[in-house]
Design an enzyme around this catalytic site. Structure first.
Site, mmCIF file in Angstrom:
data_model
loop_
_atom_site.group_PDB
_atom_site.id
_atom_site.type_symbol
_atom_site.label_atom_id
_atom_site.label_comp_id
_atom_site.label_asym_id
_atom_site.label_seq_id
_atom_site.Cartn_x
_atom_site.Cartn_y
_atom_site.Cartn_z
ATOM 1 N N HIS A 69 38.534 0.212 -18.245
ATOM 2 C CA HIS A 69 37.141 0.662 -18.220
ATOM 3 C C HIS A 69 36.413 0.344 -19.513
ATOM 4 O O HIS A 69 35.177 0.404 -19.558
ATOM 5 C CB HIS A 69 37.085 2.169 -17.970
ATOM 6 C CG HIS A 69 37.648 2.564 -16.641
ATOM 7 N ND1 HIS A 69 37.080 2.176 -15.441
ATOM 8 C CD2 HIS A 69 38.741 3.300 -16.312
ATOM 9 C CE1 HIS A 69 37.790 2.661 -14.438
ATOM 10 N NE2 HIS A 69 38.806 3.340 -14.937
ATOM 11 N N GLU A 117 47.483 6.269 -7.983
ATOM 12 C CA GLU A 117 46.146 6.842 -7.860
ATOM 13 C C GLU A 117 45.423 6.402 -6.587
ATOM 14 O O GLU A 117 44.203 6.327 -6.546
ATOM 15 C CB GLU A 117 45.312 6.494 -9.095
ATOM 16 C CG GLU A 117 45.353 5.030 -9.505
ATOM 17 C CD GLU A 117 44.787 4.777 -10.900
ATOM 18 O OE1 GLU A 117 44.248 5.734 -11.504
ATOM 19 O OE2 GLU A 117 44.883 3.640 -11.380
ATOM 20 N N ASP A 154 40.764 9.296 -9.221
ATOM 21 C CA ASP A 154 40.884 8.141 -8.324
ATOM 22 C C ASP A 154 41.638 8.518 -7.051
ATOM 23 O O ASP A 154 41.283 8.076 -5.961
ATOM 24 C CB ASP A 154 41.610 6.992 -9.025
ATOM 25 C CG ASP A 154 40.700 6.193 -9.936
ATOM 26 O OD1 ASP A 154 39.531 5.997 -9.567
ATOM 27 O OD2 ASP A 154 41.152 5.774 -11.003
#
Length: 257
Positions: free
Chosen positions: A51, A156, A182
């Site tokens: 990210h 996830e 997630d």
């Protein structure tokens, strides 16, 4: 003798854990934040390239800062792509966090990318920093890198949960990291990490990991969540640096304005 890196987190995870390891995720270039985290008692810094926006040069400088400050540097790579993993490992990451590992085949690919033969198929180059720029014996470096490097895969998604037993049996997986947000989205609960079905699957992941001798890490947002995870027996607890910064900013401004 030129000392190769020592993975303090991996050493801790091989023992009976009385206190979890605490990690901080940082997704923007800052050697200073890494030093502050280390000096304040964090065990691990995760350089977040999934990210965040970190170049290979950023990663190398942040790894150097981590080693100098005595905190274990891991890299959350963008995916299970072997090239992304190689770039992180050659910068002397002590291991990787790999997001969205959904199948046994993908888990095997991750281990193979982290480890040199005969354990994997990581490309070998001895002129980079990981091998002390070619100043240590090659056999010594290869064996040491395989022994010290840590493989952490993220569970996830619904697909990963469906394939959980097969994933956890892959040799070389040191730890699974549960991403509750997630996971909740993948299961159809739109970020509601406290939904009973999400919590049921989190518990299942934890129990299955224990069965196969794999350590468990989990993400949280604050100290209350960390204390709950500690109480539940999670061995590695992470949170994002912005959670702490925003909390500190807000607490200060609310107190003075």
């Amino acid at each position: 003798m030129k000392i190769l890196f020592q993975n303090k987190l991996k050493e801790k995870l091989t023992k009976n854990i009385e206190e979890p390891a605490y990690g901080i995720f940082i997704g923007f270039p800052s050697t200073q934040l890494i030093e502050m985290a280390a000096y304040n008692g964090f065990d691990v810094v995760v350089l977040d390239n999934e990210h965040g926006l970190l170049s290979p040069e950023n990663m190398e400088h942040m790894v150097i800062a981590s080693e100098n400050a005595g905190i274990t540097p891991l890299v959350r790579v963008t995916s299970s792509n072997p090239t992304a993993i190689l770039k992180a490992m050659d910068r002397v990451a002590h291991g990787v966090h790999v997001p969205q590992v959904d199948s046994r085949e993908e888990a095997e690919q991750v281990v193979a990318a982290v480890k040199y033969p005969p354990m994997g198929n990581r490309g070998a180059a001895f002129s980079m920093r990981a091998a002390k720029y070619g100043t240590v014996p090659v056999p010594e470096y290869l064996a040491h890198a395989n022994n010290e490097s840590l493989v952490c895969i993220h569970i996830e998604s619904k697909e990963a949960v469906d394939n959980l037993d097969e994933i956890l049996q892959v040799p070389g997986i040191d730890m699974v990291y549960i991403g509750p947000t997630d996971l909740s989205v993948s299961l159809g609960f739109n970020g509601d990490t406290e939904h009973p079905e999400v919590q049921k699957q989190v518990k299942r992941i934890y129990q299955s990991a224990k069965k196969y001798g794999v350590r468990v890490g989990m993400h949280t947002k604050n100290k209350q969540g960390a204390l709950q995870l500690k109480e539940s027996g999670v061995e590695y607890i992470g949170l994002t640096v912005t959670s702490l910064i925003n909390k500190g900013f807000r607490t200060y401004i609310e107190a003075v304005k």
